[in-house]
Scaffold this active site. Structure first.
Site, PDB file in Angstrom:
ATOM      1  N   GLU A 198       0.860  -1.205   0.000  1.00 17.56           N
ATOM      2  CA  GLU A 198       0.000   0.000   0.000  1.00 17.56           C
ATOM      3  C   GLU A 198       0.884   1.239   0.000  1.00 17.56           C
ATOM      4  OE1 GLU A 198      -2.912  -0.681   3.154  1.00 17.56           O
ATOM      5  OE2 GLU A 198      -3.568  -2.524   2.182  1.00 17.56           O
ATOM      6  N   GLU A 304      -4.345  -7.900  -2.239  1.00 15.72           N
ATOM      7  CA  GLU A 304      -5.183  -7.895  -1.029  1.00 15.72           C
ATOM      8  C   GLU A 304      -6.530  -7.294  -1.405  1.00 15.72           C
ATOM      9  OE1 GLU A 304      -2.708  -6.241   2.418  1.00 15.72           O
ATOM     10  OE2 GLU A 304      -4.727  -5.690   3.029  1.00 15.72           O
TER      11      GLU A 304
END
Ligand code: BMA
Length: 382
Positions: A198, A304
């Site tokens: 991320e 994810e």
């Protein structure tokens, strides 16, 4: 006479060059680590081949716990899994997490004992599954969590920074853990390592506005080259991954270079957005990701995700609908933590008895999705 020798040697040269090129075109392609182990090279090539077959389904901490249970597989059994409770089959990809290994804790930040994790990783691998590992490492400058974006943290771990020596000791621990992952024949278990995920979000100390592109790239390259060249780990593939993004330029802003990356991906959580908005968003991001993967010869994956579990037909009506138009390696559902100590109920895949379980079985049975039995047949490591 000289001319004859010349013609003969020239002929010999042409034949041998052609022979070399032919052999090379049949040989396996190497990942970013040119010294990768045999099984790692095989996995890398299998992942590429599988892009034309389907999308593997993965789940974080799948074998460790689920909603309402924890490590309660009877001794000697194949191991419990929420996915298996619902479909009769395990996921194809197993996600694990190393946060708190760096501070010598016997448990990771989600209370999974590291020694147990190593055994479960081996169990998934021996069934022919794929292993991916993330690392929510603490902030090395403040000693607080990964979610503590204190200024100057990234600079402090780079060579010349006050925490570089400490950071190297953390990587040493990662190396010990990775070296402990061995299959039945003593071979290293290949791992898709996914640190610094991320990376365009502002919530982790390494991400978004907490690092410049230059700093982030240096952090990435330092990490990979330390593990690869100093610690001699050659059973890792590296996954570079962002959160949501709006353009290819944004996606690549902190990309460290092709020689340090094998898999490219992003994380996405639907949260409260409506299904059609989620479809539009993820569809666009997947297309951009596939374009970048083609251009850079990398493997695209949804590293994810979390969907809309309150919609009992979300798995086929929304998720499969959008996935069916794409060629990506795998999707990894985040963890079925169940009731957490703070009172939050967290899960991302249906468990037995959940209203979306029937639709999840339809999702499982669809040709496009690959679970454990499918990948066992594919013999990914050969
Ligand atoms: C988050 C949540 C947390 C967890 C963290 C790291 O998304 O699931 O409960 O601690 O991931 O695994």
């Amino acid at each position: 006479m000289n001319k004859v020798v010349y013609i003969f040697s020239h002929f010999f040269l042409v034949v041998s060059v052609n022979f070399f090129l032919t052999v090379r075109s049949f040989a396996a392609e190497l990942p970013s680590d040119k010294q990768a182990t045999k099984e790692t090279v095989a996995l890398y090539n299998s992942l590429k081949k599988l892009l034309n077959k389907g999308i593997m389904f993965g789940h974080q901490d799948d074998l460790a716990y689920g909603v309402g249970w924890k490590y309660d597989a009877p001794a000697g059994s194949a191991g419990r899994s929420d996915i298996k409770d619902v479909t009769g089959d395990y996921p194809a990809v197993y996600g694990w997490e190393l946060g708190h290994l760096e501070i010598d804790s016997p448990l990771n930040l989600d209370s999974v004992p590291f020694n147990r994790m190593q055994q479960l990783i081996k169990a998934g691998y021996e069934r022919g599954g794929v292993i991916t590992i993330s690392w929510h490492l603490n902030n090395p400058l403040t000693g607080k969590t990964a979610w503590n974006p204190a200024e100057g943290t990234v600079a402090s771990v780079l060579p010349g920074g006050s925490k570089n020596d400490l950071y190297k000791t953390w990587l040493d621990k990662i190396a010990v853990f990775m070296n402990g992952l061995k299959g039945n024949r003593g071979e290293f278990i290949p791992v898709i390592f996914r640190p610094y995920h991320e990376l365009n979000g502002n919530w982790f100390w390494w991400g978004g506005k907490n690092s410049t592109p230059e700093e982030f790239k240096r952090l990435w390259i330092f990490t990979v080259s330390y593990l690869r060249n100093e610690k001699k780990l050659h059973h890792l593939l590296y996954a570079y991954n962002t959160d949501r993004y709006s353009s290819g330029e944004e996606y690549l802003q902190k990309y460290p270079g092709d020689e340090w990356v094998d898999i490219i991906g992003f994380d996405i959580y639907q949260r409260n957005s409506p299904n059609d908005k989620f479809i539009t968003d993820i569809d666009k991001m997947l297309s951009t990701l596939e374009d970048i993967a083609k251009e850079k010869n990398k493997i695209p994956a949804l590293t994810e995700f979390g969907g809309n579990l309150s919609d009992s037909s979300w798995w086929t009506g929304t998720f499969l609908k959008v996935l069916s138009g794409h060629k990506i390696s795998y999707v990894l559902g985040w963890r079925n933590a169940g009731m957490k100590p703070g009172g939050q109920f967290e899960y991302y895949v249906p468990y037995k008895g959940h209203p979306a379980a029937t639709d999840f079985v339809r999702f499982y049975k669809d040709e496009k999705t690959l679970f454990q039995k499918d990948v066992t047949n594919e013999k990914l490591y050969q």
